[in-house]
Design a protein around this motif. Structure first.
Motif, short mmCIF file in Angstrom:
data_model
loop_
_atom_site.label_atom_id
_atom_site.label_comp_id
_atom_site.label_asym_id
_atom_site.label_seq_id
_atom_site.Cartn_x
_atom_site.Cartn_y
_atom_site.Cartn_z
N VAL A 62 -41.17 16.21 4.60
CA VAL A 62 -40.46 16.83 5.77
C VAL A 62 -38.84 16.54 5.67
O VAL A 62 -38.16 17.32 5.77
CB VAL A 62 -40.89 16.08 6.89
N GLY A 63 -38.65 15.47 4.89
CA GLY A 63 -37.16 15.10 4.37
C GLY A 63 -36.77 16.16 3.60
O GLY A 63 -35.50 16.64 3.64
N ALA A 64 -37.40 16.40 2.62
CA ALA A 64 -37.05 17.41 1.59
C ALA A 64 -36.95 18.73 2.27
O ALA A 64 -36.06 19.56 2.04
CB ALA A 64 -38.22 17.57 0.69
N TRP A 65 -38.06 19.28 3.19
CA TRP A 65 -37.68 20.31 4.02
C TRP A 65 -36.52 20.60 4.74
O TRP A 65 -35.79 21.54 4.66
CB TRP A 65 -39.09 20.77 4.94
N THR A 66 -36.42 19.55 5.42
CA THR A 66 -34.70 19.51 6.12
C THR A 66 -33.63 19.62 5.33
O THR A 66 -32.85 20.44 5.67
CB THR A 66 -34.95 18.21 7.07
N SER A 98 -38.95 29.28 11.65
CA SER A 98 -39.46 28.31 12.72
C SER A 98 -40.21 28.78 13.92
O SER A 98 -40.42 28.40 14.66
CB SER A 98 -38.23 27.50 13.20
N SER A 99 -40.50 30.16 13.60
CA SER A 99 -41.31 31.02 14.90
C SER A 99 -42.62 30.16 14.97
O SER A 99 -43.00 29.34 14.44
CB SER A 99 -41.50 32.45 14.37
N GLU B 137 -41.91 24.58 11.93
CA GLU B 137 -41.41 24.51 10.42
C GLU B 137 -42.47 23.85 9.62
O GLU B 137 -42.96 24.35 8.50
CB GLU B 137 -40.04 24.35 10.30
N ILE B 138 -42.60 22.80 10.04
CA ILE B 138 -43.57 21.76 9.24
C ILE B 138 -44.96 22.54 9.14
O ILE B 138 -45.57 22.59 7.86
CB ILE B 138 -43.77 20.41 9.99
#
Lengths: 374, 294
Positions: A62-66, A98-99, B137-138
């Motif tokens: 999740v951190g990497a994605w952000t 983010s849909s 997104e996740i």
């Protein structure tokens, strides 16, 4: 726990150098900490040159994605990433926007007309599938008459037991209590004319003509109709029905016909039994509160109840049994997709069966009055 | 910000740094008069893929259910991340629950939710503060990471094939970035190509995310291809744990029959042939992850 671990995820803009500022992330960037900084990170709308991860103590996907989303949005470079962070960022790639992940859903203006239209179309299709189901059942009966050996005697006997024998207790108790209620309430009204002796007529005719069979049909719909739908529905879900077909067993012959026949055969017996229990209940309350002896009550029944009251009840009973069984089996066979459908179809089977039984009962009442069995 | 610090620090957890994230000691499981486990001991090493094998009815699934707290054992102790599961109060229990992911045999997806919503369930459960946008997104990147096409995200489980359902279950198991992953027969019912892909995916995820994997399987190919060690369940306990060569050196009849039967030999042979390939495979680990980035 060390202090570096307990500190939350944080960030600041380093505007020290010339040119666009750098975004410095510090602390752990994990699924458990990201929720508090994610919104603020999304609000950053200045131009960024670099995103510095060297202060990040721990990172997960999740951190990497952000971090990688930020880098993409601001077309910035990610620097100072640990080898784990780099590996994660590389692994995630560019997967998504983010849909929403909900199933697509339309606005009210489209949804309501669509629901109405679908309702109408489904009703039409439902009528057709019901007709074809009835056709299959009739064809199934035909083939069993031609090949009596294909009749599933074991399943039939088993269903007779499930529909009939095991429900004797509950139907008996229910009818006994209804007999008590009818006799007691009738007596209260008839006493005003000094005509409480007519309580016997009331109880006997009402239970034999109407209540015995009607209440039994409702009970059978709740007990057996729902069981038919749930059993067959579950068998459809686990592909047992398909397995039968491939082996050459017709599910109509194996599953539906034994249940229909059991219900049709058992309903008159149960209805008659229920009427008897109702009369016993009436006689019981009469002997207690009306001073009519128990046996007198029973012998008066023979005199005041015309034979055709029994016929009326017994003509209706198999028809009600047929309706309950067909509703249960039909809804069961319509199950497809997921386990939710089983519950839905079972409810439908019971509601439809009870509704149809009551509608038909009204027709029968008018019909029998017209032919003189009043 | 100082008022927000409290919940943040409370829910933080360090990655497990010890040697054995799972320690099972003296486990006894009985169902009525039937004893499934009798004094079973097992230690799972940090960062390994442990394969668990055993004949039907030797209690592989019961062992897994005991470790994840679904089945309270009659006797014995199970530590997960150094905390006892068997003696845990509910609250303590939950602390380990947000550090593991479980893939059940049939996927066990919630049938009334889409795949994406399924993935979001554990995240919402443990971290309700995460915004809708980030949640979506996740869900999307987890679905892609698990090897599903992105458009699977808003489909219902009933619209997916069996293999895709397994992948969706994996996506949900990985939702909260667990340190520990339980897989119950992940390749059962998949075609060989699908099973092979799933094995590779498991390996890649384990290496990239630094997972410890507890893997129940019947699939000999899986054992040879990705398991660091294999635990053999028989006679109501773990009779041997070790690498496959170590297991072959023991002379327990069941182990010999298992690995040296016709199927065992075939898997062994195919493994020898592809060993060079697997070395190359390790270098470009996330090859089959999204390749849309040009």
């Amino acid at each position: 726990m060390s202090s570096s671990v307990t500190s939350p995820a944080e960030f600041y803009l380093d505007e020290g150098g010339d040119g666009p500022p750098r975004l410095v992330l510090t602390g752990p960037y994990l699924v458990s900490t990201i929720g508090f900084v994610d919104r603020e990170l999304r609000k950053i709308d200045v131009e960024l040159d670099e995103i510095d991860l060297s202060g990040v103590t721990e990172i997960d996907t999740v951190g990497a994605w952000t971090a990688s989303q930020l880098a993409e949005k601001h077309s910035a470079k990610v620097v100072g990433a640990s080898s784990r962070a780099e590996r994660l960022i590389k692994a995630l790639g560019e997967s998504a926007d983010s849909s929403t992940v909900r199933a697509p859903r339309e606005g009210v203006m489209m949804r309501v007309p669509r629901a109405v239209g679908e309702g109408v179309a489904n009703f039409g299709a439902g009528v057709l599938t019901l007709l074809s189901f009835l056709g299959e059942v009739i064809a199934g009966f035909g083939s069993i008459i031609r090949h009596p050996r294909r009749f599933r005697r074991k399943a039939f006997v088993h269903q007779l037991e499930r529909v009939g024998v095991t429900s004797l207790g509950i139907i008996g108790l229910m009818s006994f209590l209804i007999g008590i209620v009818v006799a007691q309430q009738g007596a209260v009204q008839l006493q005003q004319f000094g005509a409480e002796i007519y309580t016997i007529n009331l109880t006997g005719r009402l239970t034999l003509r109407e209540l015995g069979v009607l209440m039994t049909a409702i009970m059978v719909a709740g007990r057996s109709g729902s069981a038919f739908a749930a059993q067959i529905g579950t068998m459809k879900l686990t592909e047992e029905v398909d397995a039968m077909r491939t082996i050459g067993i017709s599910p109509i012959e194996a599953l539906v016909i034994p249940r229909i026949m059991a219900a049709v055969l058992m309903m008159p017996l149960l209805g008659f039994y229920a009427a008897c229990m109702g009369i016993i209940g009436g006689a019981f309350i009469a002997s207690i509160s009306l001073d009519i002896p128990f046996l007198t009550f029973l012998s008066r029944i023979q005199e005041v109840v015309p034979m055709y009251d029994l016929y009326v009840g017994m003509v209706k009973a198999p028809v009600f049994g047929l309706i309950v069984a067909i509703a249960g089996c039909y809804q069961g066979m319509q199950v497809s997709g997921n386990s939710e459908q089983v519950g839905l179809r079972t409810t439908k089977a019971v509601v439809q069966a009870i509704f149809m039984v009551i509608v038909l009962d009204a027709f029968f009442a008018v019909f029998f009055t017209q032919i003189g069995w009043a | 910000m100082s008022d927000e610090e409290e919940p943040r620090t409370l829910r933080r957890h360090e990655r497990f740094k010890g040697d054995f994230p799972i320690v099972v000691e003296g486990l006894v499981n009985r169902f009525g008069s039937q004893t499934v486990h009798e004094n079973l001991d097992l230690k799972v090493r940090n960062g390994e893929i442990l394969g668990v094998v055993g004949g039907s009815g030797t209690g592989k699934s019961v062992l897994m259910r005991s470790i994840i707290g679904l089945q309270r054992p009659n006797e014995g102790n199970i530590d997960v991340f150094g905390r006892s599961i068997t003696e845990a109060e509910t609250d303590e229990d939950i602390r380990a629950r947000n550090r593991w992911g479980v893939l059940f045999q049939g996927g066990a997806l919630f049938s009334t939710l889409t795949v994406g919503e399924n993935v979001q369930v554990p995240i919402k459960q443990f971290y309700p503060e995460i915004s809708e946008q980030l949640l979506n997104e996740i869900a999307r990147y987890k679905v892609v990471l698990s090897g599903l096409p992105e458009d699977a995200v808003d489909k219902y489980p009933s619209e997916l094939s069996g293999g895709m359902r397994k992948r969706a279950g994996l996506a949900r198991a990985l939702a909260i970035d667990p340190e520990l992953l339980f897989l119950d027969e992940p390749t059962a019912g998949l075609d060989p190509i699908g099973a092979d892909k799933f094995d590779r995916l498991t390996r890649e995820l384990q290496q990239t995310l630094g997972l410890t994997v507890f893997l129940i399987t019947h699939d000999l190919d899986t054992l040879y291809a990705i398991c660091d060690r294999v635990a053999v369940l028989a006679d109501k306990r773990v009779i041997a744990v070790g690498t496959i060569p170590e297991l072959l050196a023991t002379d327990h009849p069941w182990i010999q029959e298992y690995f040296n039967g016709a199927r065992g030999r075939a898997a062994q042979g195919s493994m020898a042939k592809s060993s060079e390939k697997s070395a190359a495979r390790a270098d470009n680990m996330m090859d089959n992850a999204p390749s849309s980035r040009a």
